[in-house]
Design an enzyme around this catalytic site. Structure first.
Site, PDB file in Angstrom:
ATOM      1  N   CYS A 184       0.888  -1.152   0.000  1.00  0.00           N
ATOM      2  CA  CYS A 184       0.000   0.000   0.000  1.00  0.00           C
ATOM      3  C   CYS A 184       0.928   1.205   0.000  1.00  0.00           C
ATOM      4  O   CYS A 184       1.576   1.487   1.008  1.00  0.00           O
ATOM      5  CB  CYS A 184      -0.930   0.045   1.204  1.00  0.00           C
ATOM      6  SG  CYS A 184      -1.960   1.528   1.171  1.00  0.00           S
ATOM      7  N   CYS A 229      -0.517   4.251   2.506  1.00  0.00           N
ATOM      8  CA  CYS A 229      -0.620   4.075   3.953  1.00  0.00           C
ATOM      9  C   CYS A 229      -0.376   2.614   4.299  1.00  0.00           C
ATOM     10  O   CYS A 229       0.732   2.137   4.126  1.00  0.00           O
ATOM     11  CB  CYS A 229      -1.936   4.606   4.500  1.00  0.00           C
ATOM     12  SG  CYS A 229      -3.390   4.154   3.552  1.00  0.00           S
ATOM     13  N   SER A 230      -1.380   1.898   4.734  1.00  0.00           N
ATOM     14  CA  SER A 230      -1.109   0.528   5.171  1.00  0.00           C
ATOM     15  C   SER A 230      -2.306  -0.377   4.946  1.00  0.00           C
ATOM     16  O   SER A 230      -2.546  -1.283   5.737  1.00  0.00           O
ATOM     17  CB  SER A 230      -0.720   0.530   6.647  1.00  0.00           C
ATOM     18  OG  SER A 230      -1.764   1.132   7.404  1.00  0.00           O
ATOM     19  N   CYS A 231      -3.077  -0.148   3.877  1.00  0.00           N
ATOM     20  CA  CYS A 231      -4.214  -1.029   3.577  1.00  0.00           C
ATOM     21  C   CYS A 231      -3.703  -2.460   3.458  1.00  0.00           C
ATOM     22  O   CYS A 231      -2.717  -2.718   2.773  1.00  0.00           O
ATOM     23  CB  CYS A 231      -4.892  -0.610   2.271  1.00  0.00           C
ATOM     24  SG  CYS A 231      -5.580   1.054   2.356  1.00  0.00           S
TER      25      CYS A 231
END
Ligand code: FE
Length: 210
Positions: A111, A114-116
């Site tokens: 991602c 961000c951090s999906c």
């Protein structure tokens, strides 16, 4: 790389996760202050959830895809439904897509913004998944990143990088290891590591487990 929009400049989609993290952190602080718990013990618990408990759901999905051709086709066509049939669903209705490694193509998930992360099948994301270095370098130099994870692919093998979003998250289905014809789904699932479902690893050989 997929070019779909990735328009989450805040982390609203990960609120369920941030809230949980904040509450766990608050609880940890309270218990530590009262001398009831050793912070190292908490780290060990988190480590267990990152590497063992969480990813087992995904491992069962992959093992079923290896063992059951019809399930594999369903997973390819409609991963959200196929995964939900095993009882693994996201709380915010995000869609899943399964990307299958082949002899020609290796898949890697990131991602960039961000951090999906496909937490319904993989549990908590590892720390490195959220790190800026991984998020940028996975796109720029996927082969170099894989080498750092100890994965050296043939030069002829292509690498596809998939950028996760709030709406769409990816599960890599690694190639089934050789010499696993006789194994039942449970045994196959033991060969499926968390990293192999992100694409930073490969499935284990049966010998590697012994
Ligand atoms: Fe994200």
């Amino acid at each position: 790389m997929s070019g779909h929009h990735h328009d989450h400049d805040d982390h609203h989609h990960d609120n369920h996760y941030s809230d949980m993290q904040a509450r766990v952190k608050a609880l940890e602080t309270l218990l530590t202050e009262k001398g009831l718990i050793d912070p190292d013990a908490i780290d060990a618990i988190v480590e267990t959830y990152e590497t063992k408990v969480g990813p087992r759901n995904g491992a069962r999905v992959v093992a079923k895809a290896w063992a059951d051709r019809n399930f594999a086709e369903w997973l390819k066509r409609d991963a959200t439904a196929a995964i939900a049939s095993l009882g693994y669903t996201g709380r915010q209705g995000e869609h899943m897509r399964a990307v299958f490694n082949t002899a020609e193509t290796h898949n890697l998930v990131v991602c960039t913004l961000c951090s999906c992360y496909p937490w319904s099948v993989l549990g908590l994301p590892p720390v490195w998944y959220k790190a800026p270095a991984y998020r940028s370098r996975a796109v720029i130099d996927p082969r170099g990143v894989l080498a750092e994870f100890g994965v050296t692919l043939p030069e002829t093998m292509g690498i596809r990088v998939w950028d996760s979003t709030a709406e769409l998250r990816y599960l890599v289905v690694p190639q089934r290891p050789a010499d696993t014809e006789g194994l039942a789904e449970e045994a196959l699932a033991n060969l499926v590591t968390r990293d192999s479902m992100i694409g930073t690893g490969l499935a284990l050989s049966p010998e590697a487990l012994r």
